[in-house]
Design a protein around this motif. Structure first.
Motif, short mmCIF file in Angstrom:
data_model
loop_
_atom_site.label_atom_id
_atom_site.label_comp_id
_atom_site.label_asym_id
_atom_site.label_seq_id
_atom_site.Cartn_x
_atom_site.Cartn_y
_atom_site.Cartn_z
N SER A 13 0.84 -1.20 0.00
CA SER A 13 0.00 0.00 0.00
C SER A 13 0.87 1.25 0.00
O SER A 13 1.93 1.27 0.64
N VAL A 14 0.45 2.27 -0.70
CA VAL A 14 1.17 3.55 -0.67
C VAL A 14 0.28 4.67 -0.15
O VAL A 14 0.67 5.84 -0.16
N ARG A 15 -0.89 4.34 0.30
CA ARG A 15 -1.88 5.32 0.74
C ARG A 15 -1.37 6.16 1.92
O ARG A 15 -0.66 5.64 2.79
N LEU A 45 6.83 0.07 -1.78
CA LEU A 45 6.41 0.52 -3.11
C LEU A 45 6.40 2.05 -3.21
O LEU A 45 6.50 2.59 -4.32
N ALA A 46 6.29 2.73 -2.09
CA ALA A 46 6.32 4.19 -2.12
C ALA A 46 7.68 4.71 -2.61
O ALA A 46 7.78 5.83 -3.09
N PRO A 49 7.90 4.83 -7.37
CA PRO A 49 6.68 5.33 -8.03
C PRO A 49 6.69 4.93 -9.52
O PRO A 49 7.69 5.13 -10.21
N SER A 96 -2.00 -0.06 -6.19
CA SER A 96 -0.55 0.13 -6.02
C SER A 96 0.21 -1.17 -6.24
O SER A 96 1.23 -1.20 -6.94
N ASN A 99 -0.24 -2.52 -9.92
CA ASN A 99 0.57 -1.69 -10.82
C ASN A 99 2.04 -2.13 -10.79
O ASN A 99 2.69 -2.26 -11.83
N MET B 52 -2.23 7.58 -6.09
CA MET B 52 -2.60 6.50 -5.19
C MET B 52 -2.26 6.77 -3.73
O MET B 52 -2.59 5.97 -2.86
N HIS B 53 -1.64 7.91 -3.45
CA HIS B 53 -1.05 8.09 -2.12
C HIS B 53 -1.58 9.31 -1.36
O HIS B 53 -1.16 9.55 -0.24
N ALA B 95 -4.50 -1.78 -12.64
CA ALA B 95 -4.39 -0.84 -11.53
C ALA B 95 -5.21 0.42 -11.79
O ALA B 95 -5.86 0.94 -10.87
N ASN B 99 -7.91 1.56 -9.10
CA ASN B 99 -7.63 2.82 -8.41
C ASN B 99 -8.83 3.76 -8.49
O ASN B 99 -9.23 4.38 -7.49
#
Lengths: 192, 192
Positions: A13-15, A45-46, A49, A96, A99, B52-53, B95, B99
């Protein structure tokens, strides 16, 4: 499996406000305590990008136009095994993670994987869908045990989570999954 | 269903060199020729970039911090029905589409949907996974017929596609799916 088998624990997750890094830490601690012979590394994953619109070719051909895709490819190529730590969103996997998976192809092929999912309704449905993608689409070898962690209301709404106390009942399942990962790695000459 | 039922045909891929807009056009033409009473509009996810973040809250709470999320919410809120035109990547959904779905919540709830998938191996596996997300996760009502279009090698590798000739055998299935969509819309008082 040699003593050098490299395993990347992927933060899926990058949320903003995500719980994933804490859960990935907790999973990795279990691996380090229980599974000698696996060199684990957390990969966020953050830090990679990957825009969804800027690779003109299809990943199966392996020609990556963008430096960020090349960097991600080089990272994934370093490991023989992967632990995907993923939230469940709406019964499925997050954009995320999909992708990041879809950007590559041969880098995943034949490699070993574990799925650890979590969510307010657990993560079992996400895990089943993700397993289909990993096994069917990407030809990875996925451990049978897929720990699925249910988050409390407090965790979902307010980001309050202490994995150690919340997921104590899942420690053995996570250890079991790492044991299966080690067996998958041992069974593959390419990973030795 | 009133004469005003609005249906958005969503272009689910944003990839460079994508075939999705041509397939969405083809699908929409069939709808316009066959399904009177549905006001179709093509919506391109490329026009609604959603990082996504950067949304700190969970979509179920409905408080969107970012202008791009608010714009996407306003767009989706306009329609009662949706046709998701989606590529199949590695047996799953892309994705880009997940998303866009995951960014919102109440905007989808209870609404009617059709899934049209395509890919080098067809799109049936993606369609099944996406249906689970739409029905189980987002509580949408999904048409039974899910046309899955198989792309030729030429289409996948070189982007050469004339939907009219390639997918002629699927026209009736697409028309059938739109018929089911019209029935789903008619069955819902909120869509009238």
């Amino acid at each position: 499996m040699s003593a050098q088998s490299k395993v990347q624990v992927i933060i899926g997750s990058v949320r903003a406000g995500r719980l994933c890094p804490r859960i990935a830490d907790w999973v990795t601690e279990i691996a380090r305590a229980r599974s000698s012979g696996l060199a684990t590394e957390i990969v966020d994953l953050a830090d990679f990008p990957l825009p969804m619109h800027d690779e003109p070719g299809i990943p199966a051909l392996g020609h990556y136009a963008q430096p960020h895709t090349q960097a991600w490819s080089a990272k994934v190529a370093q490991a023989q095994g992967f632990v995907f730590v993923t939230p469940q969103y709406n019964w499925g996997y997050p954009a995320s993670l999909k992708n990041a998976l879809d950007h590559l192809h041969r880098e995943w092929r034949g490699k070993a994987a574990v799925v650890v999912s979590y969510g307010g309704h657990g993560g079992g449905k996400c895990a089943v869908q993700l397993r289909q993608v990993l096994e069917g689409g990407l030809k990875m070898r996925v451990a049978t045990t897929m720990p699925a962690l249910e988050l409390s209301e407090q965790a979902v709404r307010h980001g309050e989570l202490d994995p150690q106390s919340a997921f104590g009942g899942h420690v053995e399942a996570v250890a079991q999954a790492f044991g299966e990962l080690a067996e998958l790695l041992a069974a593959d000459p390419a990973a030795a």
